[in-house]
Design a protein around this motif. Structure first.
Motif, PDB file in Angstrom:
ATOM      1  N   ALA A   1       0.279  -1.284  -0.049  1.00  0.00           N
ATOM      2  CA  ALA A   1      -0.216  -0.390   0.086  1.00  0.00           C
ATOM      3  C   ALA A   1       0.891   1.048  -0.388  1.00  0.00           C
ATOM      4  CB  ALA A   1      -1.043   0.568   1.140  1.00  0.00           C
ATOM      5  N   PHE A   2       1.732   1.310   0.361  1.00  0.00           N
ATOM      6  CA  PHE A   2       2.711   2.019   1.070  1.00  0.00           C
ATOM      7  C   PHE A   2       3.268   3.060  -0.800  1.00  0.00           C
ATOM      8  CE2 PHE A   2       6.993   4.518   1.971  1.00  0.00           C
ATOM      9  CZ  PHE A   2       6.932   5.205   2.499  1.00  0.00           C
ATOM     10  N   GLN A   3       4.330   1.802  -0.545  1.00  0.00           N
ATOM     11  CA  GLN A   3       5.021   1.591  -2.305  1.00  0.00           C
ATOM     12  C   GLN A   3       3.715   2.166  -3.490  1.00  0.00           C
ATOM     13  OE1 GLN A   3       8.074   1.290  -3.160  1.00  0.00           O
ATOM     14  NE2 GLN A   3       8.584   1.340  -1.171  1.00  0.00           N
ATOM     15  N   HIS A   4       2.625   1.502  -2.844  1.00  0.00           N
ATOM     16  CA  HIS A   4       1.176   2.121  -4.250  1.00  0.00           C
ATOM     17  C   HIS A   4       1.359   3.699  -4.630  1.00  0.00           C
ATOM     18  CE1 HIS A   4      -2.127   2.197  -6.853  1.00  0.00           C
ATOM     19  NE2 HIS A   4      -2.697   1.982  -6.383  1.00  0.00           N
ATOM     20  N   LEU A   5       1.854   4.404  -2.792  1.00  0.00           N
ATOM     21  CA  LEU A   5       1.061   5.933  -2.889  1.00  0.00           C
ATOM     22  C   LEU A   5       2.343   6.343  -3.285  1.00  0.00           C
ATOM     23  CD1 LEU A   5      -1.160   5.385  -0.080  1.00  0.00           C
ATOM     24  CD2 LEU A   5      -2.141   5.623  -1.984  1.00  0.00           C
ATOM     25  N   LEU A   6       3.482   5.960  -2.243  1.00  0.00           N
ATOM     26  CA  LEU A   6       5.148   6.455  -2.790  1.00  0.00           C
ATOM     27  C   LEU A   6       4.537   6.765  -4.370  1.00  0.00           C
ATOM     28  CD1 LEU A   6       7.181   7.665  -0.743  1.00  0.00           C
ATOM     29  CD2 LEU A   6       8.032   5.411  -1.673  1.00  0.00           C
ATOM     30  N   GLY A   7       5.149   6.360  -5.144  1.00  0.00           N
ATOM     31  CA  GLY A   7       5.454   6.899  -7.254  1.00  0.00           C
ATOM     32  C   GLY A   7       4.778   7.562  -6.997  1.00  0.00           C
TER      33      GLY A   7
END
Length: 52
Positions: free
Chosen positions: A9-15
């Motif tokens: 979830a974090f990686q999905h939002l970080l980009g």
């Protein structure tokens, strides 16, 4: 939620979040060029005065 789900979830939002500075930089620079101290102080005091 487990660790892997949180990481995903974090990686999905970080980009997309990393793209925001470049996306808004022209607007920030334009606004920066037109701000004056009076407008900043009005904003800090909670005023609603907008530049003309």
């Amino acid at each position: 939620m487990n660790t892997a789900m949180l990481r995903d979830a974090f990686q999905h939002l970080l980009g997309p979040a990393r793209q925001l500075p470049a996306q808004y930089q022209p607007q920030v620079r334009q606004r920066d060029a037109t701000l004056d101290a009076g407008q900043i102080m009005t904003g800090l005091r909670g005023g609603t005065e907008r530049p003309a």
